[in-house]
Each structure stands twice: as structure tokens, then as C-alpha cells.
Design a protein around this motif. Sequence first.
Motif, mmCIF file in Angstrom:
data_model
loop_
_atom_site.group_PDB
_atom_site.id
_atom_site.type_symbol
_atom_site.label_atom_id
_atom_site.label_comp_id
_atom_site.label_asym_id
_atom_site.label_seq_id
_atom_site.Cartn_x
_atom_site.Cartn_y
_atom_site.Cartn_z
ATOM 1 N N THR A 45 47.047 30.389 37.636
ATOM 2 C CA THR A 45 46.789 30.425 36.196
ATOM 3 C C THR A 45 46.535 31.829 35.655
ATOM 4 N N LEU A 46 46.383 32.796 36.550
ATOM 5 C CA LEU A 46 46.132 34.159 36.097
ATOM 6 C C LEU A 46 47.412 34.764 35.520
ATOM 7 N N THR A 47 47.256 35.579 34.493
ATOM 8 C CA THR A 47 48.402 36.133 33.779
ATOM 9 C C THR A 47 48.444 37.651 33.912
ATOM 10 N N ARG A 48 49.519 38.193 33.386
ATOM 11 C CA ARG A 48 49.670 39.641 33.383
ATOM 12 C C ARG A 48 48.528 40.299 32.601
ATOM 13 N N SER A 49 48.131 39.703 31.494
ATOM 14 C CA SER A 49 47.036 40.296 30.707
ATOM 15 C C SER A 49 45.716 40.243 31.478
ATOM 16 N N ASP A 50 45.515 39.224 32.317
ATOM 17 C CA ASP A 50 44.321 39.178 33.165
ATOM 18 C C ASP A 50 44.326 40.361 34.138
ATOM 19 N N ILE A 51 45.465 40.600 34.732
ATOM 20 C CA ILE A 51 45.589 41.705 35.692
ATOM 21 C C ILE A 51 45.393 43.035 34.970
ATOM 22 N N ASP A 52 45.992 43.158 33.787
ATOM 23 C CA ASP A 52 45.803 44.374 32.976
ATOM 24 C C ASP A 52 44.328 44.618 32.702
ATOM 25 N N GLU A 53 43.640 43.569 32.309
ATOM 26 C CA GLU A 53 42.222 43.692 31.987
ATOM 27 C C GLU A 53 41.421 44.110 33.214
ATOM 28 N N TYR A 54 41.733 43.532 34.356
ATOM 29 C CA TYR A 54 41.029 43.873 35.596
ATOM 30 C C TYR A 54 41.248 45.347 35.957
ATOM 31 N N ILE A 55 42.496 45.791 35.931
ATOM 32 C CA ILE A 55 42.815 47.176 36.288
ATOM 33 C C ILE A 55 42.169 48.140 35.291
ATOM 34 N N THR A 56 42.186 47.789 34.018
ATOM 35 C CA THR A 56 41.550 48.622 32.995
ATOM 36 C C THR A 56 40.053 48.730 33.244
ATOM 37 N N GLN A 57 39.429 47.606 33.573
ATOM 38 C CA GLN A 57 37.992 47.627 33.873
ATOM 39 C C GLN A 57 37.710 48.512 35.076
ATOM 40 N N ARG A 58 38.531 48.399 36.095
ATOM 41 C CA ARG A 58 38.335 49.221 37.301
ATOM 42 C C ARG A 58 38.447 50.707 36.957
ATOM 43 N N ALA A 59 39.397 51.048 36.097
ATOM 44 C CA ALA A 59 39.553 52.445 35.686
ATOM 45 C C ALA A 59 38.318 52.923 34.928
ATOM 46 N N LYS A 60 37.778 52.062 34.075
ATOM 47 C CA LYS A 60 36.566 52.419 33.319
ATOM 48 C C LYS A 60 35.370 52.604 34.242
ATOM 49 N N ALA A 93 52.234 40.314 38.222
ATOM 50 C CA ALA A 93 51.973 41.735 38.491
ATOM 51 C C ALA A 93 53.267 42.515 38.700
ATOM 52 N N ARG A 94 54.397 41.846 38.563
ATOM 53 C CA ARG A 94 55.676 42.464 38.921
ATOM 54 C C ARG A 94 55.965 43.767 38.190
ATOM 55 N N PHE A 95 55.871 43.786 36.906
ATOM 56 C CA PHE A 95 56.223 44.979 36.150
ATOM 57 C C PHE A 95 54.986 45.711 35.616
ATOM 58 N N GLN A 96 53.897 45.504 36.287
ATOM 59 C CA GLN A 96 52.651 46.148 35.897
ATOM 60 C C GLN A 96 52.812 47.661 36.059
ATOM 61 N N SER A 97 52.399 48.418 35.062
ATOM 62 C CA SER A 97 52.540 49.866 35.181
ATOM 63 C C SER A 97 51.409 50.442 36.015
ATOM 64 N N ARG A 98 51.764 51.406 36.818
ATOM 65 C CA ARG A 98 50.805 52.061 37.697
ATOM 66 C C ARG A 98 50.181 53.249 36.959
#
Length: 183
Positions: A45-60, A93-98
Motif C-alpha cells: 500500500t505504500l506509494t511513491r509519495s510515501d517514499i519521497d516523504e521518508y527520504i525527505t525526512q531522512r535528509a532533514k 521506488a522505480r523512478f525515484q530521484s537520487r
Amino acid sequence: MLTRFENYLRNIKGYSERTTSEYLKDLKAFARWAKTHREGAKWSTLTRSDIDEYITQRAKEGIKPATTNRELASISALYRYFIREGLLTNNPARFQSRRKVGHHLPNTIPSEDLQKAYANSVGVVHVWIGLLSTTGIRISELLGLKWEDIDFKTCALEINGKGDKDRIVYTTPEYLELMRQAY
């Protein structure tokens, strides 16, 4: 599910113990985040926006780009595994930008210090310092070098480097002659 994925990474993909454990650590951290931020979250059920949010939080949180990129690679690898096994049809996560990773130069010995050490050394140490400075090989690679890895005709050294990758580096006939004399 993660146990099967772990077996897949080790036995099918041939990942090292360390890489496998880092992937699992990343996935468990993401799963913990998902449980606290997405009620009833499941991998499906997790989406690309969930992954984006997680990675953004980790960066913060100040996590380095190389680490968040690895975390993203771990998540993507799990979803590729799910698709391979027929459990899912989409990899969010396929086209997630690094994140951009800054490149840094390795630490080196100042030229004057290297010249002084070379001039004051004898025998095997003299040859080692010369080979390290002229070929750019690592100390561990030099210590792993065997006579059969040396082609005296072409002055080539077959080096087994990091990640068990082989490569060829070249030296001068003078260093090879010094090696023969030192050994």
C-alpha cells in the motif's frame, strides 16, 4: 517476507554479508517509519509519495546523500523482488530521484613526505613505497599481490581490488627489477 528477500540477496544476487545486512537495516527502518506515519501500512500500500516523504525526512535529519541513496536502492530492490515473485506489479521506488553526492578526493600523503620516505627506505619497503606512489594501488592490494600476478614483459600487475574486482595497472621496468632484487 524479509527473510525470503534476505535469502534472495545472498544466494541469488550474491550480495555480501555486509550489503545484505545494510539492505535489511534500511528496510526495517523504512517499515518502522511507515508504521508510525501510515496507519495500516503494508509494502503493497505504500506509494511513491510515501517514499519521497521518508527520504525527505531522512535528509532533514542530516543523513548523508550516499546513505539515503542506498536506502532508496534497498527499497527499490525489495519492490523489484516482489515483482519478480509475482506479489506486486508496480515498483513505487522505480523512478525515484537520487540525491546528489559530493565527490571528495581521497586523503593523500604530501609529496615532500612521500619523497623523504622513499629516499630513506631500502629493500622491500623502498619498492613498496615506489609501487604505491606510482601505480595508485591500495596497501591491501599490494599485500595481496603474488608473483603470478606480475607480467614482467608488459610491466603489468593484475590487482584484485575492492569488491573482489580485478584490474590491470602498469609500472616501470625499473620497479620490477627492484622487486626482483628485493625478493
